[in-house]
Design an enzyme around this catalytic site. Structure first.
Site, mmCIF file in Angstrom:
data_model
loop_
_atom_site.group_PDB
_atom_site.id
_atom_site.type_symbol
_atom_site.label_atom_id
_atom_site.label_comp_id
_atom_site.label_asym_id
_atom_site.label_seq_id
_atom_site.Cartn_x
_atom_site.Cartn_y
_atom_site.Cartn_z
ATOM 1 N N GLU A 109 0.807 -1.217 0.000
ATOM 2 C CA GLU A 109 0.000 0.000 0.000
ATOM 3 C C GLU A 109 0.847 1.276 0.000
ATOM 4 O O GLU A 109 0.361 2.359 0.324
ATOM 5 C CB GLU A 109 -0.926 0.014 1.223
ATOM 6 C CG GLU A 109 -1.829 -1.192 1.371
ATOM 7 C CD GLU A 109 -2.984 -1.195 0.377
ATOM 8 O OE1 GLU A 109 -2.885 -0.524 -0.676
ATOM 9 O OE2 GLU A 109 -3.980 -1.881 0.660
ATOM 10 N N HIS A 128 -2.842 2.883 8.513
ATOM 11 C CA HIS A 128 -3.894 2.159 7.799
ATOM 12 C C HIS A 128 -4.137 0.818 8.475
ATOM 13 O O HIS A 128 -3.192 0.098 8.813
ATOM 14 C CB HIS A 128 -3.484 1.914 6.345
ATOM 15 C CG HIS A 128 -4.357 0.917 5.636
ATOM 16 N ND1 HIS A 128 -5.725 1.080 5.508
ATOM 17 C CD2 HIS A 128 -4.058 -0.263 5.032
ATOM 18 C CE1 HIS A 128 -6.222 0.051 4.843
ATOM 19 N NE2 HIS A 128 -5.246 -0.784 4.545
ATOM 20 N N HIS A 159 -7.511 -2.427 9.361
ATOM 21 C CA HIS A 159 -8.792 -3.032 9.013
ATOM 22 C C HIS A 159 -9.634 -3.227 10.273
ATOM 23 O O HIS A 159 -10.048 -4.337 10.593
ATOM 24 C CB HIS A 159 -8.568 -4.385 8.318
ATOM 25 C CG HIS A 159 -7.752 -4.305 7.073
ATOM 26 N ND1 HIS A 159 -7.149 -5.407 6.516
ATOM 27 C CD2 HIS A 159 -7.439 -3.264 6.265
ATOM 28 C CE1 HIS A 159 -6.491 -5.053 5.422
ATOM 29 N NE2 HIS A 159 -6.652 -3.750 5.254
ATOM 30 N N TYR A 199 -19.961 14.768 18.144
ATOM 31 C CA TYR A 199 -19.163 15.984 17.984
ATOM 32 C C TYR A 199 -17.703 15.697 17.647
ATOM 33 O O TYR A 199 -17.021 16.503 16.994
ATOM 34 C CB TYR A 199 -19.265 16.877 19.230
ATOM 35 C CG TYR A 199 -18.441 16.439 20.418
ATOM 36 C CD1 TYR A 199 -17.138 16.901 20.592
ATOM 37 C CD2 TYR A 199 -18.965 15.584 21.388
ATOM 38 C CE1 TYR A 199 -16.383 16.520 21.682
ATOM 39 C CE2 TYR A 199 -18.222 15.205 22.474
ATOM 40 C CZ TYR A 199 -16.928 15.670 22.624
ATOM 41 O OH TYR A 199 -16.180 15.281 23.707
#
Length: 219
Positions: A78, A97, A99, A118
């Site tokens: 990636e 990154h 999962h 918020y």
């Protein structure tokens, strides 16, 4: 290897191991990168996090896009969207990154996370977008992620996972954790009739309030 680079390499390893411990990724999936001068340091491909050493972290030049790398192991598959993020966002120095379960469930359904809490403001806007789908490691995926990240510090990735950016590794990891928490809350709210969304003004006021103190101090 300079001391500051060695420290960054170890910090990257620590972040990778935290991803697994926090349940934000599984096995050797997920990847982490950090800016180091004119280069990007990134976790190697298909290597168990517990086996990583500073020397195994891959170095890639930020002024090239051809996949040039240095180190004993290949970079994460990636690497493209990591490189794109660090090249296009001078305000960002780290990319995480993974999962995580709830982020990925929403990404599989290709749902944007709306202004249901918020703390959505912690990611730069009033929602967290879901980037379109393309094969992992592809240039197309990197383009889609870059689009979803416009004016944002996090996004979901369709049928894939989630991405979080930070001014440093600690902030990027904090955002990844916060994103998964909000994803879980949103997912659960959908099961009981759906969330009552905050207004644009509510989120704007939150952005203003965040300007007074660090995000990590939020409740």
């Amino acid at each position: 290897m300079k001391d500051i680079e060695t420290t960054l390499r170890q910090s990257l390893i620590d972040a990778c191991q935290s991803l697994a411990k926090l349940g934000l990724t599984q096995g050797t999936s997920g990847n982490v990168s950090v800016r180091c001068g004119e280069n990007m340091l990134i976790s190697p491909s298909a290597t168990p996090y517990e086996d990583l050493t500073p020397e195994m972290i891959v170095e890639m030049p930020l002024d090239r896009n051809d996949g040039t790398w240095a180190g004993p192991l290949k970079p994460s598959t990636e690497w493209r969207f990591h490189l794109d993020m660090l090249q296009s966002r001078p305000d960002i120095n780290a990319v995480v990154h993974g999962h995580p379960t709830y982020c990925t469930a929403l990404a599989i359904a290709r749902k944007t996370i709306p202004r249901c809490h918020y703390m959505i403001a912690a990611f730069g806007g009033d929602d967290v977008r879901c980037a379109g789908y393309a094969r992992f490691g592809s240039e197309e995926l990197s383009t889609l992620v870059k689009e979803a990240m416009t004016d944002r510090t996090a996004c979901l990735m369709a049928n894939h996972g989630a991405l979080a950016l930070g001014e440093n590794l600690r902030k990027a990891l904090w955002r990844a954790v916060e994103l998964e928490a909000i994803a879980q809350q949103y997912y659960l709210s959908l099961a009981i009739g759906g969330p009552v969304l905050l207004s644009e003004q509510d989120i704007a006021e939150t952005h203003d309030a965040f300007g007074g103190y660090g995000l990590q101090e939020q409740e």
